[in-house]
Design a protein around this motif. Sequence first.
Motif, PDB file in Angstrom:
ATOM      1  N   ASP A 170      50.038  16.052  -0.287  1.00 25.42           N
ATOM      2  CA  ASP A 170      49.623  15.145   0.513  1.00 25.42           C
ATOM      3  C   ASP A 170      48.657  14.747  -0.023  1.00 25.42           C
ATOM      4  OD1 ASP A 170      48.132  17.079   1.774  1.00 25.42           O
ATOM      5  OD2 ASP A 170      48.699  16.840   3.957  1.00 25.42           O
ATOM      6  N   ASN A 171      47.746  15.293  -0.906  1.00 22.74           N
ATOM      7  CA  ASN A 171      46.706  14.640  -1.535  1.00 22.74           C
ATOM      8  C   ASN A 171      47.451  13.723  -3.202  1.00 22.74           C
ATOM      9  OD1 ASN A 171      44.587  15.823  -0.535  1.00 22.74           O
ATOM     10  ND2 ASN A 171      45.194  17.835  -0.689  1.00 22.74           N
ATOM     11  N   ILE A 172      46.521  12.678  -3.267  1.00 20.21           N
ATOM     12  CA  ILE A 172      47.016  11.906  -3.957  1.00 20.21           C
ATOM     13  C   ILE A 172      45.912  11.538  -4.656  1.00 20.21           C
ATOM     14  CG2 ILE A 172      47.940   9.044  -4.777  1.00 20.21           C
ATOM     15  CD1 ILE A 172      49.552   8.746  -2.388  1.00 20.21           C
ATOM     16  N   TYR A 173      46.198  12.176  -6.420  1.00 18.92           N
ATOM     17  CA  TYR A 173      44.810  11.941  -7.121  1.00 18.92           C
ATOM     18  C   TYR A 173      45.104  10.429  -7.800  1.00 18.92           C
ATOM     19  CZ  TYR A 173      43.092  15.663  -5.527  1.00 18.92           C
ATOM     20  OH  TYR A 173      42.052  17.383  -5.223  1.00 18.92           O
ATOM     21  N   ILE A 174      44.232   9.610  -8.616  1.00 17.92           N
ATOM     22  CA  ILE A 174      44.324   7.897  -8.964  1.00 17.92           C
ATOM     23  C   ILE A 174      43.684   8.460 -10.106  1.00 17.92           C
ATOM     24  CG2 ILE A 174      44.208   5.704  -8.343  1.00 17.92           C
ATOM     25  CD1 ILE A 174      44.336   6.058  -5.724  1.00 17.92           C
ATOM     26  N   THR A 175      44.223   7.634 -10.882  1.00 17.18           N
ATOM     27  CA  THR A 175      43.603   8.015 -12.722  1.00 17.18           C
ATOM     28  C   THR A 175      43.228   6.022 -12.384  1.00 17.18           C
ATOM     29  OG1 THR A 175      45.631   7.609 -13.330  1.00 17.18           O
ATOM     30  CG2 THR A 175      44.078   9.873 -14.215  1.00 17.18           C
ATOM     31  N   THR A 176      41.550   6.031 -13.471  1.00 16.94           N
ATOM     32  CA  THR A 176      41.318   4.544 -14.155  1.00 16.94           C
ATOM     33  C   THR A 176      40.992   4.609 -15.348  1.00 16.94           C
ATOM     34  OG1 THR A 176      38.933   5.429 -12.790  1.00 16.94           O
ATOM     35  CG2 THR A 176      40.390   4.478 -11.440  1.00 16.94           C
ATOM     36  N   SER A 177      40.695   3.214 -15.547  1.00 16.29           N
ATOM     37  CA  SER A 177      40.143   3.312 -16.722  1.00 16.29           C
ATOM     38  C   SER A 177      38.857   1.761 -17.054  1.00 16.29           C
ATOM     39  CB  SER A 177      41.241   2.417 -17.799  1.00 16.29           C
ATOM     40  OG  SER A 177      40.463   2.073 -18.702  1.00 16.29           O
ATOM     41  N   ARG A 178      37.707   2.189 -17.721  1.00 20.05           N
ATOM     42  CA  ARG A 178      36.819   1.075 -18.190  1.00 20.05           C
ATOM     43  C   ARG A 178      37.272   0.230 -18.942  1.00 20.05           C
ATOM     44  NH1 ARG A 178      32.227   3.490 -15.913  1.00 20.05           N
ATOM     45  NH2 ARG A 178      30.850   3.007 -17.578  1.00 20.05           N
ATOM     46  N   LYS A 179      38.703   0.851 -19.498  1.00 20.80           N
ATOM     47  CA  LYS A 179      38.155   0.000 -20.492  1.00 20.80           C
ATOM     48  C   LYS A 179      37.993  -1.784 -21.062  1.00 20.80           C
ATOM     49  CE  LYS A 179      41.841   0.102 -24.546  1.00 20.80           C
ATOM     50  NZ  LYS A 179      42.681  -2.320 -24.517  1.00 20.80           N
TER      51      LYS A 179
ATOM     52  N   VAL B 180      52.188  11.160   4.619  1.00 24.82           N
ATOM     53  CA  VAL B 180      53.248  11.504   3.969  1.00 24.82           C
ATOM     54  C   VAL B 180      53.249  12.504   2.550  1.00 24.82           C
ATOM     55  CG1 VAL B 180      53.647   9.811   2.675  1.00 24.82           C
ATOM     56  CG2 VAL B 180      55.508  11.016   3.766  1.00 24.82           C
ATOM     57  N   ARG B 181      53.903  13.688   2.530  1.00 23.46           N
ATOM     58  CA  ARG B 181      54.088  14.199   1.438  1.00 23.46           C
ATOM     59  C   ARG B 181      54.698  13.787   0.256  1.00 23.46           C
ATOM     60  NH1 ARG B 181      53.966  20.507   2.241  1.00 23.46           N
ATOM     61  NH2 ARG B 181      55.985  20.571   1.293  1.00 23.46           N
ATOM     62  N   GLY B 182      53.970  14.369  -1.112  1.00 23.51           N
ATOM     63  CA  GLY B 182      54.721  13.897  -1.771  1.00 23.51           C
ATOM     64  C   GLY B 182      56.277  14.475  -2.800  1.00 23.51           C
ATOM     65  N   ALA B 183      56.094  13.353  -4.298  1.00 24.16           N
ATOM     66  CA  ALA B 183      57.208  14.661  -5.218  1.00 24.16           C
ATOM     67  C   ALA B 183      56.537  15.822  -6.065  1.00 24.16           C
ATOM     68  CB  ALA B 183      57.907  14.325  -5.568  1.00 24.16           C
ATOM     69  N   ALA B 184      56.926  16.327  -6.065  1.00 24.70           N
ATOM     70  CA  ALA B 184      56.704  18.133  -6.743  1.00 24.70           C
ATOM     71  C   ALA B 184      56.652  17.062  -7.717  1.00 24.70           C
ATOM     72  CB  ALA B 184      57.170  19.342  -6.569  1.00 24.70           C
ATOM     73  N   THR B 185      55.351  17.963  -8.855  1.00 28.61           N
ATOM     74  CA  THR B 185      55.491  17.750 -10.279  1.00 28.61           C
ATOM     75  C   THR B 185      56.553  18.546 -11.082  1.00 28.61           C
ATOM     76  OG1 THR B 185      53.435  16.234 -10.595  1.00 28.61           O
ATOM     77  CG2 THR B 185      54.320  17.320 -12.768  1.00 28.61           C
ATOM     78  N   TYR B 186      57.471  18.046 -11.997  1.00 27.59           N
ATOM     79  CA  TYR B 186      58.483  19.439 -12.220  1.00 27.59           C
ATOM     80  C   TYR B 186      57.748  19.623 -13.869  1.00 27.59           C
ATOM     81  CZ  TYR B 186      61.497  17.419  -9.190  1.00 27.59           C
ATOM     82  OH  TYR B 186      62.348  17.385  -8.084  1.00 27.59           O
ATOM     83  N   SER B 187      58.334  20.932 -14.339  1.00 29.10           N
ATOM     84  CA  SER B 187      57.407  21.111 -15.676  1.00 29.10           C
ATOM     85  C   SER B 187      58.201  21.277 -16.754  1.00 29.10           C
ATOM     86  CB  SER B 187      57.025  22.690 -15.619  1.00 29.10           C
ATOM     87  OG  SER B 187      56.235  23.059 -14.525  1.00 29.10           O
ATOM     88  N   PHE B 188      57.638  20.955 -17.834  1.00 30.34           N
ATOM     89  CA  PHE B 188      58.808  21.251 -19.025  1.00 30.34           C
ATOM     90  C   PHE B 188      59.925  21.851 -18.809  1.00 30.34           C
ATOM     91  CE2 PHE B 188      60.317  21.218 -23.634  1.00 30.34           C
ATOM     92  CZ  PHE B 188      60.799  20.234 -23.668  1.00 30.34           C
ATOM     93  N   GLY B 189      61.143  21.872 -19.585  1.00 26.74           N
ATOM     94  CA  GLY B 189      61.881  23.641 -19.192  1.00 26.74           C
ATOM     95  C   GLY B 189      62.239  24.224 -20.630  1.00 26.74           C
TER      96      GLY B 189
END
Length: 291
Positions: A249-258, A281-290
């Motif tokens: 339920d933690n959202i991490y957000i990336t940004t730019s200074r470009k 709310v809970r979020g979707a998991a990050t799936y790993s490459f198989g």
Amino acid sequence: MNTATLVLDAKAALGEGPSWDAERKLLYWVDITRESFHAFNPVTGTDEVFQVGQQVGAVVPRRSGGVILAMQQGFYAYDFTSGALTPLGDPEEHLPNNRFNDGKCDAAGRFWAGTMRMNEHGSDGTLYCLEPDLTIRPVLSGLAVSNGIAWSSDNRKMYFIDSLTRVVMEYEFDLESGTLSNGRAAVQLEEGPSLPDGMTIDEEGMLWVAEWDGYRVGRWNPNTGELLQSVEVPSARVTSCVFAGENMDNIYITTSRKDLSDEELRLQPLAGGLFHYKAQVRGAATYSFGG
């Protein structure tokens, strides 16, 4: 208050492509034009930087260890133990002015990532799928700025953003074959300065869309096209977001200074930072490459 808070004053040139490694409890993200990916530890606040020598658009964990990268010159595997960077294939060797941008893995372990021109003009980008057996196939072509990807919890829908269209597309998705069909516009952003960028999805099926030049992440209902919530970010160029943490339920957000002017940077001193928002709310998991 629906405002994201700074957790890392990274001053990234073009932060993007975040993913959550639940096993190692690390948040991976990239700084595209500085040719690096990062491993951020939310508990300690430390951020390790890995230089890879070319522009890198997305990073995902790999089930067998290490990470997979979508870069300027194709797909690569990175091994943390040896530091080895191994090329897996470049489907656009004939397009040296293109680079990979955003990407994500589906529940079957395929890595989906799309390309764009480095000067952000033209529409010769393509969405590719890297299969676990390391074959690469094109899926969607004629793209300007291939960007955010998400899947519904039942894996029957895939959402995709080509930023310059200002639309989030919804496709019927077949997990077994990894094929798309019957695309429709699920979310349409209004005309204005902001563009849809990276994206994630929560367990209620709502889409969280980062807005470049929008100072926010919006939570959208793809069934109605309605904006349900805005999370304000103290940086105009919001690029992507991902759910993470023990409870997801933690959202991490990336940004730019470009390409921000000195005056814009004065008004946005936290531009390029990594931000956090505690969702209800809970979020979707990050799936790993198989592979």
